[in-house]
Write a protein that holds these residues in place. Structure first.
Motif, PDB file in Angstrom:
ATOM      1  N   ALA A  19       0.833  -1.203   0.000  1.00 33.00           N
ATOM      2  CA  ALA A  19       0.000   0.000   0.000  1.00 33.00           C
ATOM      3  C   ALA A  19       0.866   1.250   0.000  1.00 33.00           C
ATOM      4  O   ALA A  19       0.629   2.190  -0.775  1.00 33.00           O
ATOM      5  CB  ALA A  19      -0.921  -0.013   1.216  1.00 33.00           C
ATOM      6  N   ILE A  20       1.899   1.248   0.838  1.00 34.44           N
ATOM      7  CA  ILE A  20       2.733   2.448   0.946  1.00 34.44           C
ATOM      8  C   ILE A  20       3.520   2.673  -0.351  1.00 34.44           C
ATOM      9  O   ILE A  20       3.630   3.797  -0.841  1.00 34.44           O
ATOM     10  CB  ILE A  20       3.656   2.345   2.180  1.00 34.44           C
ATOM     11  N   SER A  21       4.021   1.597  -0.949  1.00 34.66           N
ATOM     12  CA  SER A  21       4.770   1.751  -2.197  1.00 34.66           C
ATOM     13  C   SER A  21       3.880   2.311  -3.303  1.00 34.66           C
ATOM     14  O   SER A  21       4.287   3.218  -4.042  1.00 34.66           O
ATOM     15  CB  SER A  21       5.340   0.410  -2.662  1.00 34.66           C
ATOM     16  N   MET A  22       2.679   1.756  -3.410  1.00 34.55           N
ATOM     17  CA  MET A  22       1.785   2.235  -4.473  1.00 34.55           C
ATOM     18  C   MET A  22       1.366   3.676  -4.203  1.00 34.55           C
ATOM     19  O   MET A  22       1.332   4.500  -5.112  1.00 34.55           O
ATOM     20  CB  MET A  22       0.553   1.333  -4.576  1.00 34.55           C
ATOM     21  N   ALA A  23       1.062   3.979  -2.939  1.00 32.50           N
ATOM     22  CA  ALA A  23       0.645   5.341  -2.588  1.00 32.50           C
ATOM     23  C   ALA A  23       1.785   6.328  -2.867  1.00 32.50           C
ATOM     24  O   ALA A  23       1.548   7.428  -3.389  1.00 32.50           O
ATOM     25  CB  ALA A  23       0.239   5.395  -1.119  1.00 32.50           C
ATOM     26  N   PHE A  76      -2.389   5.797 -13.256  1.00 33.28           N
ATOM     27  CA  PHE A  76      -3.231   4.795 -12.602  1.00 33.28           C
ATOM     28  C   PHE A  76      -3.233   3.455 -13.338  1.00 33.28           C
ATOM     29  O   PHE A  76      -3.330   2.400 -12.714  1.00 33.28           O
ATOM     30  CB  PHE A  76      -4.661   5.323 -12.440  1.00 33.28           C
ATOM     31  N   THR A  77      -3.082   3.500 -14.659  1.00 31.66           N
ATOM     32  CA  THR A  77      -2.977   2.257 -15.433  1.00 31.66           C
ATOM     33  C   THR A  77      -1.896   1.346 -14.837  1.00 31.66           C
ATOM     34  O   THR A  77      -2.074   0.139 -14.736  1.00 31.66           O
ATOM     35  CB  THR A  77      -2.586   2.594 -16.882  1.00 31.66           C
ATOM     36  N   TYR A  78      -0.799   1.987 -14.429  1.00 29.37           N
ATOM     37  CA  TYR A  78       0.330   1.184 -13.941  1.00 29.37           C
ATOM     38  C   TYR A  78       0.182   0.818 -12.466  1.00 29.37           C
ATOM     39  O   TYR A  78       0.688  -0.199 -12.007  1.00 29.37           O
ATOM     40  CB  TYR A  78       1.641   1.928 -14.234  1.00 29.37           C
ATOM     41  N   LEU A  79      -0.569   1.658 -11.739  1.00 28.96           N
ATOM     42  CA  LEU A  79      -0.868   1.289 -10.350  1.00 28.96           C
ATOM     43  C   LEU A  79      -1.802   0.082 -10.325  1.00 28.96           C
ATOM     44  O   LEU A  79      -1.685  -0.783  -9.451  1.00 28.96           O
ATOM     45  CB  LEU A  79      -1.520   2.465  -9.619  1.00 28.96           C
ATOM     46  N   LEU A  80      -2.700   0.026 -11.303  1.00 24.93           N
ATOM     47  CA  LEU A  80      -3.579  -1.137 -11.407  1.00 24.93           C
ATOM     48  C   LEU A  80      -2.753  -2.402 -11.590  1.00 24.93           C
ATOM     49  O   LEU A  80      -3.039  -3.445 -11.007  1.00 24.93           O
ATOM     50  CB  LEU A  80      -4.535  -0.996 -12.604  1.00 24.93           C
ATOM     51  N   LEU A 163      -9.152   0.390  -8.546  1.00 21.57           N
ATOM     52  CA  LEU A 163      -8.050  -0.435  -8.017  1.00 21.57           C
ATOM     53  C   LEU A 163      -8.616  -1.595  -7.198  1.00 21.57           C
ATOM     54  O   LEU A 163      -8.227  -2.747  -7.356  1.00 21.57           O
ATOM     55  CB  LEU A 163      -7.119   0.426  -7.154  1.00 21.57           C
ATOM     56  N   PHE A 164      -9.582  -1.255  -6.339  1.00 23.92           N
ATOM     57  CA  PHE A 164     -10.166  -2.271  -5.474  1.00 23.92           C
ATOM     58  C   PHE A 164     -10.906  -3.345  -6.281  1.00 23.92           C
ATOM     59  O   PHE A 164     -10.723  -4.543  -6.053  1.00 23.92           O
ATOM     60  CB  PHE A 164     -11.111  -1.594  -4.476  1.00 23.92           C
ATOM     61  N   PHE A 165     -11.689  -2.898  -7.289  1.00 22.83           N
ATOM     62  CA  PHE A 165     -12.422  -3.860  -8.111  1.00 22.83           C
ATOM     63  C   PHE A 165     -11.466  -4.819  -8.831  1.00 22.83           C
ATOM     64  O   PHE A 165     -11.652  -6.033  -8.840  1.00 22.83           O
ATOM     65  CB  PHE A 165     -13.293  -3.136  -9.144  1.00 22.83           C
ATOM     66  N   VAL A 166     -10.430  -4.223  -9.445  1.00 25.30           N
ATOM     67  CA  VAL A 166      -9.481  -5.046 -10.190  1.00 25.30           C
ATOM     68  C   VAL A 166      -8.760  -6.011  -9.240  1.00 25.30           C
ATOM     69  O   VAL A 166      -8.546  -7.178  -9.558  1.00 25.30           O
ATOM     70  CB  VAL A 166      -8.485  -4.153 -10.958  1.00 25.30           C
ATOM     71  N   PRO A 218      -9.374  -7.954 -17.070  1.00 30.05           N
ATOM     72  CA  PRO A 218      -9.900  -7.091 -16.013  1.00 30.05           C
ATOM     73  C   PRO A 218      -9.329  -5.675 -16.076  1.00 30.05           C
ATOM     74  O   PRO A 218      -9.961  -4.727 -15.614  1.00 30.05           O
ATOM     75  CB  PRO A 218      -9.427  -7.784 -14.728  1.00 30.05           C
ATOM     76  N   PHE A 219      -8.149  -5.532 -16.675  1.00 32.31           N
ATOM     77  CA  PHE A 219      -7.547  -4.199 -16.731  1.00 32.31           C
ATOM     78  C   PHE A 219      -8.374  -3.217 -17.561  1.00 32.31           C
ATOM     79  O   PHE A 219      -8.230  -2.020 -17.422  1.00 32.31           O
ATOM     80  CB  PHE A 219      -6.135  -4.278 -17.303  1.00 32.31           C
ATOM     81  N   LYS A 220      -9.200  -3.743 -18.452  1.00 34.19           N
ATOM     82  CA  LYS A 220      -9.956  -2.857 -19.326  1.00 34.19           C
ATOM     83  C   LYS A 220     -11.428  -2.757 -18.954  1.00 34.19           C
ATOM     84  O   LYS A 220     -12.237  -2.239 -19.706  1.00 34.19           O
ATOM     85  CB  LYS A 220      -9.814  -3.321 -20.787  1.00 34.19           C
ATOM     86  N   TYR A 221     -11.791  -3.331 -17.790  1.00 34.90           N
ATOM     87  CA  TYR A 221     -13.198  -3.262 -17.372  1.00 34.90           C
ATOM     88  C   TYR A 221     -13.595  -1.835 -17.015  1.00 34.90           C
ATOM     89  O   TYR A 221     -14.748  -1.477 -17.088  1.00 34.90           O
ATOM     90  CB  TYR A 221     -13.460  -4.202 -16.185  1.00 34.90           C
ATOM     91  N   PHE A 222     -12.619  -1.046 -16.603  1.00 33.26           N
ATOM     92  CA  PHE A 222     -12.935   0.326 -16.199  1.00 33.26           C
ATOM     93  C   PHE A 222     -12.125   1.275 -17.073  1.00 33.26           C
ATOM     94  O   PHE A 222     -10.935   1.454 -16.868  1.00 33.26           O
ATOM     95  CB  PHE A 222     -12.622   0.525 -14.723  1.00 33.26           C
ATOM     96  N   ASP A 223     -12.793   1.839 -18.064  1.00 32.07           N
ATOM     97  CA  ASP A 223     -12.124   2.711 -19.022  1.00 32.07           C
ATOM     98  C   ASP A 223     -12.084   4.138 -18.463  1.00 32.07           C
ATOM     99  O   ASP A 223     -13.126   4.762 -18.281  1.00 32.07           O
ATOM    100  CB  ASP A 223     -12.901   2.670 -20.350  1.00 32.07           C
ATOM    101  N   PRO A 224     -10.896   4.681 -18.158  1.00 29.71           N
ATOM    102  CA  PRO A 224     -10.835   6.021 -17.551  1.00 29.71           C
ATOM    103  C   PRO A 224     -11.492   7.083 -18.426  1.00 29.71           C
ATOM    104  O   PRO A 224     -12.136   8.000 -17.901  1.00 29.71           O
ATOM    105  CB  PRO A 224      -9.333   6.277 -17.390  1.00 29.71           C
TER     106      PRO A 224
END
Lengths: 264, 297
Positions: A19-23, A76-80, A163-166, A218-224
């Protein structure tokens, strides 16, 4: 309850580090926003010179760069990707470690049913992921507001929530994989190729621009782009995602309660 | 009342044989030995009893309840010690034992302390710092801490030094006197002889025989080998009670059952350069049972 606490305790360190690394990654990127927003026209121009196919593949939405959520969606793509690796590692490891650490003989001869054991492990996974996301938000929201007090928080949170959904999808996939296989020697040897595989399919899908391909990863389920334009998720993808999670978990239960636990 | 009832239990791993048609009962308060060479199906049987694996056919019941459908309920009163013990490496011994105790609805802290003292186990160390033998001790405490009515031990003594084996067997005898039933599997005959009142012998997945320990030891076979200076007339050893008479150069070997003085006299008549009188190995005991089976058939 005892199994749940035991599991949670053993994964506590791991999810805090993730969590800390991603944040921190998200925060560093967001801190660039003010610097770039003053030169947004020039920056947009640079991006426009990138071939469109490559832009799509990398997830750069040129049009929405001027707002903080739009800018945020690039990183965010890469955080996912990171979040998916964390979730899949967790899903695989929490189920398979009794076999790989050879502790199955201990836990599975205790007076609890296998369903209760799996319940506890699922709950521990869920709580770990919720905690990961809360830590993540606790860092990124103040940073976003410091960069742009007028940030559209609804959009920012909607993007963050993906992020949570993926993660839920990849965690359920990990659990299913761990339940189906007899023994997993190395968790990352399974999780990394799987997650990167889905990620690459997603990139290729964006280049082709075919909507059907999006259901495959799953990466493309949520299109920004869609979220930014409509302040909403695409229902068909949310439903498909939820269905896949439920199906994976249900199958995991069916298999796990009947599974033979072999000697090592 | 029977504590364990196994009926025609069969398990195939795909096409590979696990066990075939295994049936036996263990009565309340018995110390029952389960003996056979490695790979014979001892662990498969035990793992089915513990519902770690599901039988292909047949059934097993403990305390009168089906092992698979009532597994969690049965497990309350079972203590299990696997042949190789593995625990969560990063935990301290005491934390692991408390975790184990948390599954049983009773306070086991006093008992943990008692057992650890008896077994000379340091509760403050981390699991991954322990030697194989010390891990086994954790296993023993873990197995007995909730005072189970049925104790299942799969090759329990590997890794324990002889002194600890003694302590462990003493502990088991005490538990047995208090009313616990014990099922102990082993491939070492002497180990089973020390403590069991009845044994089942398993080979190639099938029970060859179930009998009282006293009957098994009555068949007190000796394995005798003599080295003779020169080759003599071997027919003088062809007595009643002698079997498997074989000569290999200067070495004559056979099994003998009966009055030991008789055979000693016979041996003394020959000029010998060496003599070995041994307990037969488990394999040789099996050989004997196989032949008996064939004779009857």
């Amino acid at each position: 309850m005892n199994i749940f606490l035991h599991e949670l305790k053993s994964y506590r360190k791991s999810f805090i580090i993730w969590a800390i690394s991603m944040a921190a990654t998200a925060a560093l990127f967001l801190l660039l926003y003010q610097a770039i927003s003053s030169d947004i026209a020039a920056f947009t121009k640079v991006l426009e010179s990138v071939p469109e196919a490559l832009r799509n593949a990398l997830g750069f939405l040129v049009g929405s760069l001027s707002t903080l959520p739009g800018f945020y969606s690039i990183i965010f793509t890469y955080l996912l990707l990171c979040g998916a690796i964390q979730a899949m590692n967790l899903g695989i490891s929490i189920v398979s470690r009794e076999v790989s650490a050879k502790t199955a003989d201990f836990l599975l001869t205790k007076p609890v049913s296998r369903a209760i054991i799996l319940n506890a492990k699922l709950m521990a996974t869920l709580v770990s992921l919720v905690a990961t996301n809360l830590i993540f938000l606790a860092v990124t929201v103040p940073v976003a507001l410091s960069q742009d007090p007028g940030t559209n928080m609804q959009l920012f949170l909607m993007i963050s929530a993906t992020l949570f959904f993926v993660q839920l999808m990849f965690a359920s996939l990990g659990i299913l994989v761990a339940v189906v296989t007899r023994k997993i020697k190395s968790v990352v040897a399974v999780s990394l190729p799987t997650v990167f595989g889905f990620f690459i399919v997603g990139m290729l899908g964006s280049v082709i621009g075919d909507k059907a391909v999006r259901y495959l990863t799953p990466f493309k389920y949520f299109d920004p782009a869609y979220i930014l334009a409509n302040s909403a998720y695409e229902v068909s993808f949310v439903v498909t995602g939820a269905f896949l999670i439920v199906a994976a978990i249900a199958m995991s239960y069916l298999i796990y309660v009947r599974k033979d636990i072999h000697t090592v | 009342m029977n504590i364990i009832e196994i009926r025609n239990l069969t398990k195939y791993y795909g096409k590979a044989r696990g066990i075939v048609d295994v049936s036996f009962d263990v009565g309340a308060g018995e110390v029952f030995g389960f003996i056979g060479p490695n790979g014979a199906g001892k662990s498969t049987t035990i793992r089915t009893l513990l519902s770690l694996i599901r039988p292909t056919s047949g059934s097993a019941a403990i305390f009168g309840k089906d092992c698979i459908t009532h597994a969690p309920e049965i497990a309350k009163d079972i203590g299990y010690l696997p042949s190789e013990v593995f625990y969560y490496d990063k935990m301290k011994v005491i934390d692991l034992l408390r975790y184990s105790a948390s599954f049983y609805k009773k306070d086991c802290s006093k008992r943990i302390k008692e057992l650890a003292e008896r077994m000379d186990l340091d509760l403050k160390r981390r699991i991954d710092d322990l030697s194989f033998g010390n891990k086994k001790k954790v296993g023993i405490v873990q197995c007995l801490l909730h005072e189970p009515r049925l104790i299942i031990l799969d090759e329990p003594t590997s890794g324990l030094d002889p002194l600890m084996q003694q302590t462990f067997f003493d502990l088991l005898r005490e538990e047995n006197r208090k009313g616990s039933t014990i099922l102990l599997s082993s491939h070492v005959l002497i180990e089973v002889q020390r403590i069991c009142s009845r044994v089942a012998i398993i080979k190639d997945g099938r029970i060859i025989r179930t009998e009282k320990m006293s009957e098994l030891t009555e068949n007190n076979y000796k394995k005798i080998r003599i080295e003779t200076g020169r080759i003599t007339d071997d027919s003088r050893f062809d007595l009643p009670g002698v079997s498997h008479l074989e000569r290999k150069d200067a070495l004559l070997s056979f099994f003998f059952k009966g009055n030991i003085n008789l055979i000693m006299k016979r041996i003394s008549e020959v000029e010998i350069s060496n003599v070995w009188i041994e307990e037969p190995t488990l394999e040789e005991v099996f050989l004997h049972y196989y032949q008996k089976g064939e004779e009857r058939a």
